[in-house]
Design a protein around this motif. Structure first.
Motif, PDB file in Angstrom:
ATOM      1  N   UNK A  39       0.953  -1.293   0.089  1.00  0.00           N
ATOM      2  CA  UNK A  39      -0.206  -0.126   0.059  1.00  0.00           C
ATOM      3  C   UNK A  39       0.946   1.342  -0.171  1.00  0.00           C
ATOM      4  N   UNK A  40       1.918   1.261   0.685  1.00  0.00           N
ATOM      5  CA  UNK A  40       2.761   2.443   0.574  1.00  0.00           C
ATOM      6  C   UNK A  40       3.422   2.853  -0.752  1.00  0.00           C
ATOM      7  N   UNK A  41       3.551   1.595  -1.548  1.00  0.00           N
ATOM      8  CA  UNK A  41       4.186   2.046  -2.919  1.00  0.00           C
ATOM      9  C   UNK A  41       2.720   2.500  -3.670  1.00  0.00           C
ATOM     10  N   UNK A  42       1.862   1.915  -3.459  1.00  0.00           N
ATOM     11  CA  UNK A  42       0.611   2.199  -3.938  1.00  0.00           C
ATOM     12  C   UNK A  42       0.258   3.720  -3.954  1.00  0.00           C
ATOM     13  N   UNK A  43       0.394   4.214  -2.667  1.00  0.00           N
ATOM     14  CA  UNK A  43       0.430   5.695  -2.383  1.00  0.00           C
ATOM     15  C   UNK A  43       0.819   6.487  -3.420  1.00  0.00           C
ATOM     16  N   UNK A  44       1.810   6.180  -4.126  1.00  0.00           N
ATOM     17  CA  UNK A  44       2.631   7.219  -5.290  1.00  0.00           C
ATOM     18  C   UNK A  44       1.660   6.952  -6.494  1.00  0.00           C
ATOM     19  N   UNK A  45       1.183   5.821  -6.631  1.00  0.00           N
ATOM     20  CA  UNK A  45       0.473   5.452  -7.824  1.00  0.00           C
ATOM     21  C   UNK A  45      -0.873   5.680  -8.000  1.00  0.00           C
ATOM     22  N   UNK A  48      -6.315   5.857  -3.635  1.00  0.00           N
ATOM     23  CA  UNK A  48      -7.476   5.371  -3.018  1.00  0.00           C
ATOM     24  C   UNK A  48      -7.288   3.710  -3.133  1.00  0.00           C
ATOM     25  N   UNK A  49      -6.299   3.077  -4.309  1.00  0.00           N
ATOM     26  CA  UNK A  49      -6.471   1.639  -4.277  1.00  0.00           C
ATOM     27  C   UNK A  49      -5.376   1.333  -2.950  1.00  0.00           C
ATOM     28  N   UNK A  50      -4.446   2.239  -2.626  1.00  0.00           N
ATOM     29  CA  UNK A  50      -3.716   2.052  -1.557  1.00  0.00           C
ATOM     30  C   UNK A  50      -4.455   1.834  -0.204  1.00  0.00           C
ATOM     31  N   UNK A  51      -5.490   2.704  -0.129  1.00  0.00           N
ATOM     32  CA  UNK A  51      -6.337   2.748   1.090  1.00  0.00           C
ATOM     33  C   UNK A  51      -7.229   1.624   1.140  1.00  0.00           C
ATOM     34  N   UNK A  55      -7.066  -0.930   4.382  1.00  0.00           N
ATOM     35  CA  UNK A  55      -8.137  -1.194   5.390  1.00  0.00           C
ATOM     36  C   UNK A  55      -8.720  -2.484   5.223  1.00  0.00           C
ATOM     37  N   UNK A  56      -8.658  -2.967   3.863  1.00  0.00           N
ATOM     38  CA  UNK A  56      -9.586  -4.226   3.519  1.00  0.00           C
ATOM     39  C   UNK A  56      -8.425  -5.561   3.983  1.00  0.00           C
ATOM     40  N   UNK A  57      -7.269  -5.413   3.669  1.00  0.00           N
ATOM     41  CA  UNK A  57      -6.541  -6.522   3.892  1.00  0.00           C
ATOM     42  C   UNK A  57      -5.606  -6.235   5.045  1.00  0.00           C
ATOM     43  N   UNK A  58      -4.999  -5.211   4.837  1.00  0.00           N
ATOM     44  CA  UNK A  58      -3.713  -5.029   6.098  1.00  0.00           C
ATOM     45  C   UNK A  58      -4.609  -4.838   7.226  1.00  0.00           C
ATOM     46  N   UNK A 134     -17.077   2.490  -4.667  1.00  0.00           N
ATOM     47  CA  UNK A 134     -15.772   2.316  -3.897  1.00  0.00           C
ATOM     48  C   UNK A 134     -14.663   3.120  -3.944  1.00  0.00           C
ATOM     49  N   UNK A 135     -14.488   3.864  -5.004  1.00  0.00           N
ATOM     50  CA  UNK A 135     -13.490   4.812  -4.708  1.00  0.00           C
ATOM     51  C   UNK A 135     -13.868   6.279  -3.974  1.00  0.00           C
ATOM     52  N   UNK A 136     -15.023   6.343  -3.587  1.00  0.00           N
ATOM     53  CA  UNK A 136     -15.240   7.601  -2.508  1.00  0.00           C
ATOM     54  C   UNK A 136     -15.319   6.911  -1.289  1.00  0.00           C
ATOM     55  N   UNK A 137     -15.625   5.711  -1.095  1.00  0.00           N
ATOM     56  CA  UNK A 137     -15.072   4.872   0.226  1.00  0.00           C
ATOM     57  C   UNK A 137     -13.998   4.950   0.458  1.00  0.00           C
ATOM     58  N   UNK A 138     -13.028   4.460  -0.626  1.00  0.00           N
ATOM     59  CA  UNK A 138     -11.571   4.248  -0.204  1.00  0.00           C
ATOM     60  C   UNK A 138     -10.900   5.746  -0.034  1.00  0.00           C
ATOM     61  N   UNK A 139     -11.776   6.898  -0.589  1.00  0.00           N
ATOM     62  CA  UNK A 139     -11.107   8.168  -0.253  1.00  0.00           C
ATOM     63  C   UNK A 139     -11.191   8.448   1.151  1.00  0.00           C
ATOM     64  N   UNK A 140     -12.690   8.247   1.768  1.00  0.00           N
ATOM     65  CA  UNK A 140     -12.880   8.435   3.090  1.00  0.00           C
ATOM     66  C   UNK A 140     -12.188   7.639   4.142  1.00  0.00           C
ATOM     67  N   UNK A 141     -11.796   6.463   3.534  1.00  0.00           N
ATOM     68  CA  UNK A 141     -10.995   5.389   4.604  1.00  0.00           C
ATOM     69  C   UNK A 141      -9.541   6.197   4.515  1.00  0.00           C
TER      70      UNK A 141
END
Length: 211
Positions: A39-45, A48-51, A55-58, A134-141
């Motif tokens: 997820x840390x790597x995904x933060x730069x890409x 929302x996918x990182x979030x 939350x859902x796995x980590x 899903x993406x708006x949920x990920x943004x709030x998470x």
């Protein structure tokens, strides 16, 4: 700086010796650590996918270990009751985690309801499909994760001190690296049938490694 690093080391040691006796919990923390590092790597890409991954796995694997597999009885190794450990915990104890996870679980319901005040507060748009939901949920998470860390850090300013607060924040942010290191062999011990770490590896002055 030396004293800060000692405080950080002590917090890590206390976290390990008090709250990670179960080999299942340790193994789930390994899965969580790998997921968080991804997820840390995904933060730069794609933040929302990182979030979503965080939350859902980590977070689910990490907290499942604490809630369902970590012993809640008297801690013979540290001569401490579960209640005492919950009281002295620097970060989020189980009660605080229940509050945090309740907010996390309520967020998708809020997004689905899509109230006007929420749209204005976090600049959400009206979603028209599942991907938008899903993406708006990920943004709030994502904001919940940042807010959860900052809220407890500021709280620690007052109930402990500034150094302890920043040490805890540093610990939380670097836990995935540390957990991946010290719990790397936990699944092997679990496969051998060892459900509880004997916790006979010294004090925090030595690097705490599961035996």
């Amino acid at each position: 700086m030396i004293h800060f690093l000692e405080t950080l080391k002590k917090q890590r040691w206390d976290d390990h010796r008090y709250y990670h006796h179960s080999r299942i919990n340790q193994s789930l923390h390994l899965v969580s650590a790998i997921s968080f590092l991804t997820a840390y790597v995904l933060l730069f890409i794609d933040p929302i996918a990182a979030s979503l991954l965080a939350w859902l796995v980590a977070m689910t694997t990490r907290q499942s270990g604490h809630f369902f597999f970590e012993p809640k009885g008297y801690d013979e190794v540290n001569k401490a009751t579960h209640e005492y450990k919950e009281q002295i915990k620097v970060g989020y104890n189980l009660n605080r985690k229940v509050v945090l996870l309740s907010i996390w679980a309520a967020i998708p319901l809020l997004v689905w309801a899509n109230p006007i005040w929420l749209q204005k507060f976090v600049a959400l748009n009206t979603f028209t499909n599942t991907d938008g939901f899903i993406r708006q949920t990920g943004l709030l998470w994502l904001w919940l994760g940042v807010g959860g860390v900052l809220f407890r850090t500021f709280h620690l300013f007052f109930i402990h001190n500034v150094e302890a607060a920043f040490a805890w924040m540093t610990k939380i942010m670097t836990d995935p690296f540390h957990d991946a290191k010290i719990y790397a062999t936990s699944p092997l011990y679990l496969l051998k049938g060892q459900l509880i770490d004997p916790m006979d590896h010294g004090s925090y002055e030595e690097e705490p490694l599961p035996q």
